[in-house]
Each structure stands twice: as C-alpha cells, then as structure tokens.
Design a protein around this motif. Structure first.
Motif, mmCIF file in Angstrom:
data_model
loop_
_atom_site.group_PDB
_atom_site.id
_atom_site.type_symbol
_atom_site.label_atom_id
_atom_site.label_comp_id
_atom_site.label_asym_id
_atom_site.label_seq_id
_atom_site.Cartn_x
_atom_site.Cartn_y
_atom_site.Cartn_z
ATOM 1 N N ASN A 98 -0.793 -2.834 12.586
ATOM 2 C CA ASN A 98 0.626 -3.059 12.946
ATOM 3 C C ASN A 98 1.162 -3.640 11.715
ATOM 4 O OD1 ASN A 98 -0.934 -5.404 12.452
ATOM 5 N ND2 ASN A 98 -0.579 -6.477 14.217
ATOM 6 N N TYR A 100 3.520 -2.101 8.724
ATOM 7 C CA TYR A 100 4.548 -0.777 8.534
ATOM 8 C C TYR A 100 3.921 -0.656 7.163
ATOM 9 C CZ TYR A 100 7.954 2.504 7.862
ATOM 10 O OH TYR A 100 8.537 3.885 7.370
ATOM 11 N N PHE A 105 -1.483 2.007 9.547
ATOM 12 C CA PHE A 105 -0.291 2.435 10.218
ATOM 13 C C PHE A 105 -0.306 3.700 10.361
ATOM 14 C CE2 PHE A 105 4.004 3.308 10.194
ATOM 15 C CZ PHE A 105 4.304 2.922 11.380
ATOM 16 N N TYR A 106 -0.292 4.517 9.265
ATOM 17 C CA TYR A 106 -0.072 6.139 9.324
ATOM 18 C C TYR A 106 -1.276 6.458 9.827
ATOM 19 C CZ TYR A 106 3.876 5.177 6.065
ATOM 20 O OH TYR A 106 5.178 4.843 5.739
ATOM 21 N N THR A 109 -0.606 6.079 13.627
ATOM 22 C CA THR A 109 0.714 7.031 13.879
ATOM 23 C C THR A 109 0.395 8.210 14.171
ATOM 24 O OG1 THR A 109 2.119 5.321 12.899
ATOM 25 C CG2 THR A 109 3.104 7.185 13.730
#
Length: 155
Positions: A98, A100, A105-106, A109
C-alpha cells in the motif's frame, strides 16, 4: 505565508467530535475552497504549490513510518529477499504494497490487472484521452486566484 502566525498541525489536536485530528484531515481542511471565506493559502501562487507538496510529503512520511514492517517479523521473508524488495544497507525493511511506488505495489497492481483480464477477457479497445489545457472550457474551471498549469511553464 501565515502573517497572523496561526499554528499548523501538531500531535494532540482534537476534532470537534473529540477524536484525534490527523495531519491529512488538517491539511485537507486547510486546502478546501470556501468561496465565502478568505483563504491565504490560495493567494500564494507558486508558494501554494510548494505548501501543498510540503504538506503532502509530511503526511506521506508519517504514513511510511507507521507502515514499514521489520523484516524479521514479516511472513514470506525469503520471497522478498529473492525478489530484491529488501534494502541492502542498514536495517532490512520491506515496504508493504500500500506504499505507492514500492516493488510490492507494482507487483500487486500487475496481478490485479491480470486477474481482471482473466475474468473479463482481453480488452477489445484501448482509449486515450487528451485535452488542450489552454481551451476556454478548461480555463473557465479554474478559480480566479488559482493559476492554471499552463501559466506556470517557463516561456
């Protein structure tokens, strides 16, 4: 920027409902547009942008301090080490998904996007929207005291 010397956010501020006032809530309130009140923040032009970025950095640094997980207590430590998510110098930390921009995160995602493709199928069309930032329709949306982004570019 504040000639009356008003205080900024600090620990111990209380909201009207007797809950703790977070830095994010404080600066969100200060950056709200209120047409009936004079707000010195919006009269600062480039200083307004600097103020907003500095306060965002302060809030994000506070969030990061709370969310860094020590590696020795983190499940799946070997996965993180093999993926290169661990700092090589000092205390080893793993940034959670969480935050960024962190590798996790990547990765999360990307996995979310692939799950959507698995569920809905490959996309049929890709649409990109652009606009002219100097168009009258866009310029009319700016508050009179708020500079447009195009006026901040060096000529």
């Amino acid at each position: 920027m504040f000639p009356t010397g008003c205080d900024g956010w600090h620990l111990g501020l209380i909201r009207t409902d007797n809950k703790k006032l977070t830095a994010l809530d404080f600066y969100n309130s200060r950056l709200q547009v209120r047409h009936e009140d004079f707000n010195i923040v919006f009269k600062g032009k480039k200083l307004t942008q600097r103020y907003a970025v500095d306060q965002w950095a302060k809030v994000e640094a506070g969030r990061l301090d709370k969310k860094i997980l020590r590696a020795e207590r983190y499940q799946g430590l070997m996965d993180a080490v093999q993926a290169g998510d661990v700092n090589a110098v000092g205390v080893q930390v793993i940034l959670p998904s969480n935050i960024y921009g962190s590798p996790r995160f990547y990765s999360e995602t990307f996995q979310d996007a692939m799950a959507i493709v698995r569920h809905l199928g490959k996309p049929d069309i890709s649409i990109t929207f652009t606009c002219n930032p100097k168009s009258p329709e866009i310029i009319s949306l700016f508050i009179s005291s708020q500079p447009s982004r195009t006026s901040l570019r060096p000529s």
